[in-house]
Structure formats: structure tokens, C-alpha cells
Design a protein around this motif. Structure first.
Motif, mmCIF file in Angstrom:
data_model
loop_
_atom_site.group_PDB
_atom_site.id
_atom_site.type_symbol
_atom_site.label_atom_id
_atom_site.label_comp_id
_atom_site.label_asym_id
_atom_site.label_seq_id
_atom_site.Cartn_x
_atom_site.Cartn_y
_atom_site.Cartn_z
ATOM 1 N N ARG A 1 0.833 -1.204 0.000
ATOM 2 C CA ARG A 1 0.000 0.000 0.000
ATOM 3 C C ARG A 1 0.869 1.256 0.000
ATOM 4 N N GLU A 2 0.413 2.253 -0.736
ATOM 5 C CA GLU A 2 1.146 3.518 -0.817
ATOM 6 C C GLU A 2 0.540 4.568 0.100
ATOM 7 N N ALA A 3 1.353 5.552 0.459
ATOM 8 C CA ALA A 3 0.903 6.748 1.177
ATOM 9 C C ALA A 3 1.573 7.945 0.534
ATOM 10 N N LEU A 4 0.832 9.043 0.442
ATOM 11 C CA LEU A 4 1.372 10.309 -0.034
ATOM 12 C C LEU A 4 1.894 11.070 1.167
ATOM 13 N N GLU B 1 0.426 1.536 10.906
ATOM 14 C CA GLU B 1 -1.021 1.482 11.181
ATOM 15 C C GLU B 1 -1.825 1.394 9.887
ATOM 16 N N GLU B 2 -1.333 2.052 8.851
ATOM 17 C CA GLU B 2 -2.023 2.091 7.559
ATOM 18 C C GLU B 2 -1.559 0.974 6.617
ATOM 19 N N SER B 3 -0.692 0.093 7.097
ATOM 20 C CA SER B 3 -0.142 -1.016 6.298
ATOM 21 C C SER B 3 0.551 -0.518 5.032
ATOM 22 N N VAL B 4 1.300 0.552 5.169
ATOM 23 C CA VAL B 4 1.996 1.179 4.040
ATOM 24 C C VAL B 4 3.375 0.553 3.872
ATOM 25 N N GLY B 5 3.708 0.235 2.628
ATOM 26 C CA GLY B 5 5.031 -0.279 2.291
ATOM 27 C C GLY B 5 5.728 0.565 1.248
ATOM 28 N N VAL C 1 -5.732 6.341 -0.893
ATOM 29 C CA VAL C 1 -4.333 6.406 -0.482
ATOM 30 C C VAL C 1 -4.225 7.371 0.698
ATOM 31 N N PRO C 2 -3.654 6.947 1.821
ATOM 32 C CA PRO C 2 -3.509 7.853 2.962
ATOM 33 C C PRO C 2 -2.615 9.049 2.613
ATOM 34 N N ASP D 1 12.993 -0.317 5.001
ATOM 35 C CA ASP D 1 12.493 -1.234 3.967
ATOM 36 C C ASP D 1 11.196 -0.761 3.319
ATOM 37 N N LEU D 2 11.078 0.546 3.138
ATOM 38 C CA LEU D 2 9.930 1.124 2.446
ATOM 39 C C LEU D 2 10.348 1.520 1.036
ATOM 40 N N ALA D 3 9.527 1.178 0.053
ATOM 41 C CA ALA D 3 9.769 1.652 -1.309
ATOM 42 C C ALA D 3 9.464 3.153 -1.349
ATOM 43 N N VAL D 4 10.129 3.858 -2.259
ATOM 44 C CA VAL D 4 9.972 5.312 -2.356
ATOM 45 C C VAL D 4 9.753 5.722 -3.803
#
Length: 188
Positions: free
Chosen positions: A5-8, A114-118, A46-47, A142-145
């Protein structure tokens, strides 16, 4: 490149940062691109996380360079700490920071978990400092950017371009335009 999942994440889109002539010159276009992304994020589930630098007016949170200069910025309660004119952040989760990285001393990582963002999509200023520091620490977690090239800016256009190129190469972090990110979200 996607990893869950993505976040802005909007970084330092605050009045004090646009006192610089180059950032002020591109402010209108930058804010428009960020607002388009915020709208697309909301439409796609998207959060949205707004990260603001906020310093204690008394100096207890100032960086070494601020203390050396005897001058702080983005001081709590000042107009300089407020969002830049025209930025639409309704519905965004607010994270406050005092250092370049949006992770350092904040709850950003907890919010993302909390938002299951990767995968974080980064916008804001300045590309070579706060945006880059956040991206490097995202890599460490370990988060994609994804950097949004037309929704990030620097005090120097060459520095902006060089920073994006180096981070894309060294950390395999992607660089996309706002339109490309919006299309990706719309196709989910």
C-alpha cells in the motif's frame, strides 16, 4: 516499483520555506501538483500524511546551524510554520518534526505501519535536504519510495535534478511525475 500500500507524504510545504526566491518562483506550480496528488490520493483511498517542521520559539529544538545563526524558522505559532498558501491538506494526518528526516523523533513509522503502508510517495521541499533525508531513512525501514519530480523542489534546479538522480541510482527509488502517480492510483 511498488511494495504494498502507498501513502502520499507532503514534506515542509510551509510558508517559511518559500522565503527563498527560487522556491517562491516555483511555489504555484508545486502547490498545484501537490493538490492534484492529494485529490487523487483521496479518490483512490491512499492515505495522505502532511509533515511539518515546527520548532520551539525558545530554541530548545533548533538545529546546530539555527543556534549558530541565532535564528530559528518554522517556529510554533508563527505564520511561517503554517502551510504554504493554497495547499489543501484536509483529511491529511499531521506529523511534526524538528530535523530533516520525517522519521527522526516522530511517529511517522508508526503511522505508516497502522495504515499497512510499504511504499511512500514523497513531495515537498527541499529535495536535497528534508525530502532526501526522509527517502534515505525510508530505505532503512524497507519502504519503497517514489519521488514526484514536479511536486518536489530545491533552492537550485541542478541540485534538485542531481539529488533525484543519485537517490534513484543508489537506493533504487523511482522518480515519477504527478500525472504518472495519479494514473497509477486511478488504475487500482
Amino acid at each position: 516499483m511498488t511494495a504494498g500500500r502507498e501513502a502520499l507524504v507532503l514534506i515542509d510545504l510551509q510558508r517559511d520555506y518559500f522565503a527563498d526566491d527560487e522556491l517562491e518562483r516555483c511555489r504555484e506550480d508545486l502547490v498545484a501538483a501537490c493538490n492534484d496528488l492529494v485529490g487523487a490520493a483521496h479518490a483512490s483511498g491512499v492515505p495522505v500524511i502532511e509533515v511539518r517542521t515546527v520548532h520551539d520559539p525558545g530554541g530548545s529544538t533548533w538545529t546546530m546551524s539555527m543556534r549558530e545563526d541565532g535564528q530559528g524558522m518554522a517556529l510554533e505559532g508563527s505564520t511561517g510554520a503554517e502551510p504554504v498558501e493554497g495547499l489543501r491538506t484536509e483529511g491529511a494526518r499531521l506529523v511534526s518534526k524538528t530535523r530533516d528526516s520525517a522519521f527522526f523523533g516522530t511517529d511517522l513509522l508508526d503511522v505508516l505501519r497502522e495504515e499497512s503502508v510499504g511504499h511512500v510517495v514523497l513531495c515537498g521541499v527541499s529535495t536535497e535536504s528534508c525530502v532526501a533525508a526522509t527517502a534515505i531513512e525510508a530505505f532503512a525501514h524497507d519502504l519503497a519510495v517514489t519521488f514526484v519530480s514536479d511536486a518536489t523542489a530545491s533552492v537550485d534546479r541542478d541540485l534538485h535534478d542531481d539529488t533525484l538522480a543519485q537517490l534513484a541510482d543508489r537506493y533504487r527509488q523511482e522518480v515519477r511525475t504527478a500525472a504518472e502517480v495519479e494514473k497509477r492510483w486511478a488504475n487500482r
